[in-house]
Design a protein around this motif. Structure first.
Motif, PDB file in Angstrom:
ATOM      1  N   TYR A 146       0.849  -1.196   0.000  1.00 47.65           N
ATOM      2  CA  TYR A 146       0.000   0.000   0.000  1.00 47.65           C
ATOM      3  C   TYR A 146       0.880   1.240   0.000  1.00 47.65           C
ATOM      4  O   TYR A 146       1.909   1.279   0.678  1.00 47.65           O
ATOM      5  CB  TYR A 146      -0.885   0.009   1.248  1.00 47.65           C
ATOM      6  CG  TYR A 146      -1.786   1.220   1.362  1.00 47.65           C
ATOM      7  CD1 TYR A 146      -3.015   1.252   0.728  1.00 47.65           C
ATOM      8  CD2 TYR A 146      -1.409   2.329   2.117  1.00 47.65           C
ATOM      9  CE1 TYR A 146      -3.847   2.356   0.830  1.00 47.65           C
ATOM     10  CE2 TYR A 146      -2.228   3.438   2.227  1.00 47.65           C
ATOM     11  CZ  TYR A 146      -3.446   3.446   1.579  1.00 47.65           C
ATOM     12  OH  TYR A 146      -4.276   4.550   1.680  1.00 47.65           O
ATOM     13  N   ILE A 154      -3.530   5.472  10.283  1.00 54.12           N
ATOM     14  CA  ILE A 154      -3.477   4.079   9.822  1.00 54.12           C
ATOM     15  C   ILE A 154      -3.003   3.167  10.944  1.00 54.12           C
ATOM     16  O   ILE A 154      -3.545   2.078  11.149  1.00 54.12           O
ATOM     17  CB  ILE A 154      -2.589   3.939   8.568  1.00 54.12           C
ATOM     18  CG1 ILE A 154      -3.269   4.607   7.369  1.00 54.12           C
ATOM     19  CG2 ILE A 154      -2.285   2.480   8.267  1.00 54.12           C
ATOM     20  CD1 ILE A 154      -2.414   4.686   6.119  1.00 54.12           C
ATOM     21  N   LEU A 189      -5.665   1.928  13.178  1.00 55.07           N
ATOM     22  CA  LEU A 189      -6.661   0.994  12.660  1.00 55.07           C
ATOM     23  C   LEU A 189      -6.396  -0.425  13.163  1.00 55.07           C
ATOM     24  O   LEU A 189      -5.256  -0.790  13.451  1.00 55.07           O
ATOM     25  CB  LEU A 189      -6.628   0.973  11.123  1.00 55.07           C
ATOM     26  CG  LEU A 189      -6.957   2.261  10.391  1.00 55.07           C
ATOM     27  CD1 LEU A 189      -6.756   2.074   8.881  1.00 55.07           C
ATOM     28  CD2 LEU A 189      -8.369   2.716  10.693  1.00 55.07           C
ATOM     29  N   HIS A 190      -7.442  -1.213  13.224  1.00 54.85           N
ATOM     30  CA  HIS A 190      -7.288  -2.639  13.530  1.00 54.85           C
ATOM     31  C   HIS A 190      -6.739  -3.335  12.288  1.00 54.85           C
ATOM     32  O   HIS A 190      -6.859  -2.835  11.169  1.00 54.85           O
ATOM     33  CB  HIS A 190      -8.632  -3.250  13.918  1.00 54.85           C
ATOM     34  CG  HIS A 190      -9.153  -2.729  15.214  1.00 54.85           C
ATOM     35  ND1 HIS A 190      -8.647  -3.127  16.425  1.00 54.85           N
ATOM     36  CD2 HIS A 190     -10.132  -1.840  15.474  1.00 54.85           C
ATOM     37  CE1 HIS A 190      -9.295  -2.496  17.384  1.00 54.85           C
ATOM     38  NE2 HIS A 190     -10.196  -1.699  16.841  1.00 54.85           N
ATOM     39  N   ARG A 191      -6.162  -4.491  12.479  1.00 50.01           N
ATOM     40  CA  ARG A 191      -5.550  -5.240  11.376  1.00 50.01           C
ATOM     41  C   ARG A 191      -6.521  -5.450  10.207  1.00 50.01           C
ATOM     42  O   ARG A 191      -6.164  -5.235   9.047  1.00 50.01           O
ATOM     43  CB  ARG A 191      -5.032  -6.583  11.889  1.00 50.01           C
ATOM     44  CG  ARG A 191      -4.434  -7.436  10.788  1.00 50.01           C
ATOM     45  CD  ARG A 191      -3.855  -8.734  11.320  1.00 50.01           C
ATOM     46  NE  ARG A 191      -3.506  -9.620  10.233  1.00 50.01           N
ATOM     47  CZ  ARG A 191      -2.420  -9.520   9.476  1.00 50.01           C
ATOM     48  NH1 ARG A 191      -1.557  -8.548   9.697  1.00 50.01           N
ATOM     49  NH2 ARG A 191      -2.182 -10.377   8.506  1.00 50.01           N
ATOM     50  N   LEU A 192      -7.756  -5.833  10.498  1.00 48.61           N
ATOM     51  CA  LEU A 192      -8.728  -6.081   9.427  1.00 48.61           C
ATOM     52  C   LEU A 192      -9.052  -4.805   8.651  1.00 48.61           C
ATOM     53  O   LEU A 192      -9.291  -4.841   7.450  1.00 48.61           O
ATOM     54  CB  LEU A 192      -9.999  -6.718   9.979  1.00 48.61           C
ATOM     55  CG  LEU A 192      -9.839  -8.163  10.473  1.00 48.61           C
ATOM     56  CD1 LEU A 192     -11.149  -8.672  11.066  1.00 48.61           C
ATOM     57  CD2 LEU A 192      -9.357  -9.082   9.360  1.00 48.61           C
ATOM     58  N   GLU A 193      -9.034  -3.670   9.335  1.00 50.30           N
ATOM     59  CA  GLU A 193      -9.266  -2.389   8.660  1.00 50.30           C
ATOM     60  C   GLU A 193      -8.092  -2.050   7.739  1.00 50.30           C
ATOM     61  O   GLU A 193      -8.280  -1.516   6.643  1.00 50.30           O
ATOM     62  CB  GLU A 193      -9.487  -1.278   9.681  1.00 50.30           C
ATOM     63  CG  GLU A 193     -10.777  -1.433  10.468  1.00 50.30           C
ATOM     64  CD  GLU A 193     -10.885  -0.456  11.621  1.00 50.30           C
ATOM     65  OE1 GLU A 193     -11.956   0.161  11.757  1.00 50.30           O
ATOM     66  OE2 GLU A 193      -9.899  -0.307  12.380  1.00 50.30           O
ATOM     67  N   LYS A 194      -6.885  -2.373   8.176  1.00 51.72           N
ATOM     68  CA  LYS A 194      -5.708  -2.151   7.331  1.00 51.72           C
ATOM     69  C   LYS A 194      -5.764  -3.038   6.095  1.00 51.72           C
ATOM     70  O   LYS A 194      -5.473  -2.595   4.979  1.00 51.72           O
ATOM     71  CB  LYS A 194      -4.419  -2.429   8.114  1.00 51.72           C
ATOM     72  CG  LYS A 194      -4.136  -1.428   9.200  1.00 51.72           C
ATOM     73  CD  LYS A 194      -2.894  -1.814   9.977  1.00 51.72           C
ATOM     74  CE  LYS A 194      -2.676  -0.892  11.157  1.00 51.72           C
ATOM     75  NZ  LYS A 194      -1.495  -1.268  11.947  1.00 51.72           N
ATOM     76  N   ALA A 223      -8.443  -4.205   4.685  1.00 53.96           N
ATOM     77  CA  ALA A 223      -9.493  -3.656   3.815  1.00 53.96           C
ATOM     78  C   ALA A 223      -8.962  -2.470   3.013  1.00 53.96           C
ATOM     79  O   ALA A 223      -9.257  -2.329   1.825  1.00 53.96           O
ATOM     80  CB  ALA A 223     -10.707  -3.252   4.642  1.00 53.96           C
ATOM     81  N   LEU A 224      -8.157  -1.625   3.650  1.00 58.32           N
ATOM     82  CA  LEU A 224      -7.553  -0.477   2.973  1.00 58.32           C
ATOM     83  C   LEU A 224      -6.610  -0.949   1.871  1.00 58.32           C
ATOM     84  O   LEU A 224      -6.603  -0.425   0.754  1.00 58.32           O
ATOM     85  CB  LEU A 224      -6.821   0.393   3.994  1.00 58.32           C
ATOM     86  CG  LEU A 224      -6.296   1.731   3.546  1.00 58.32           C
ATOM     87  CD1 LEU A 224      -7.413   2.633   3.053  1.00 58.32           C
ATOM     88  CD2 LEU A 224      -5.575   2.415   4.711  1.00 58.32           C
ATOM     89  N   GLU A 256      -8.689  -2.404  -0.973  1.00 60.28           N
ATOM     90  CA  GLU A 256      -9.339  -1.307  -1.707  1.00 60.28           C
ATOM     91  C   GLU A 256      -8.361  -0.659  -2.687  1.00 60.28           C
ATOM     92  O   GLU A 256      -8.718  -0.339  -3.814  1.00 60.28           O
ATOM     93  CB  GLU A 256      -9.852  -0.265  -0.703  1.00 60.28           C
ATOM     94  CG  GLU A 256     -10.586   0.892  -1.301  1.00 60.28           C
ATOM     95  CD  GLU A 256     -11.035   1.849  -0.221  1.00 60.28           C
ATOM     96  OE1 GLU A 256     -10.584   3.019  -0.265  1.00 60.28           O
ATOM     97  OE2 GLU A 256     -11.802   1.454   0.672  1.00 60.28           O
TER      98      GLU A 256
END
Length: 103
Positions: free
Chosen positions: A69, A86, A89-94, A96-97, A100
């Motif tokens: 990323y 960033i 953020l939680h691991r799953l949010e990272k 997802a980023l 994306e």
């Protein structure tokens, strides 16, 4: 060669001033963890993470790392703010980023 001078995030080539970009980046480490950092030279920073003592202490024992990323920012301050966001953020949010970005 053209003379080069640094001044508050700008590079001077002769009579032309070029704005230096800053990047927030995430690396996936060999142990599947995610490292987040900031740089103004993405290519050499990635090389440092993978092969020199100038890489972050965290990534030295988790090589190889790969760039998953990147986000370009106008200046160091905004890049560091985004890095902090960033990192919060939680691991799953990272993930997802990252997903994306890679669509």
């Amino acid at each position: 060669t053209k003379a080069m001078a640094w001044y508050r995030g700008f590079i001077h080539f002769g009579v032309q001033w070029l704005h230096m970009a800053w990047y927030v980046y995430m690396l996936r480490c060999a142990d599947d963890t995610i490292y987040t950092g900031v740089t103004n030279d993405l290519e050499s920073r990635l090389k440092a993470h993978n092969g020199s003592k100038q890489g972050a202490r965290y990534t030295r024992s988790r090589r190889p790392v790969c760039l998953v990323y990147q986000e370009r920012k106008r200046d160091k301050r905004s890049a560091m703010r985004r890095e902090a966001a960033i990192k919060g953020l939680h691991r799953l949010e990272k993930i997802a980023l990252i997903d994306e970005e890679n669509l």
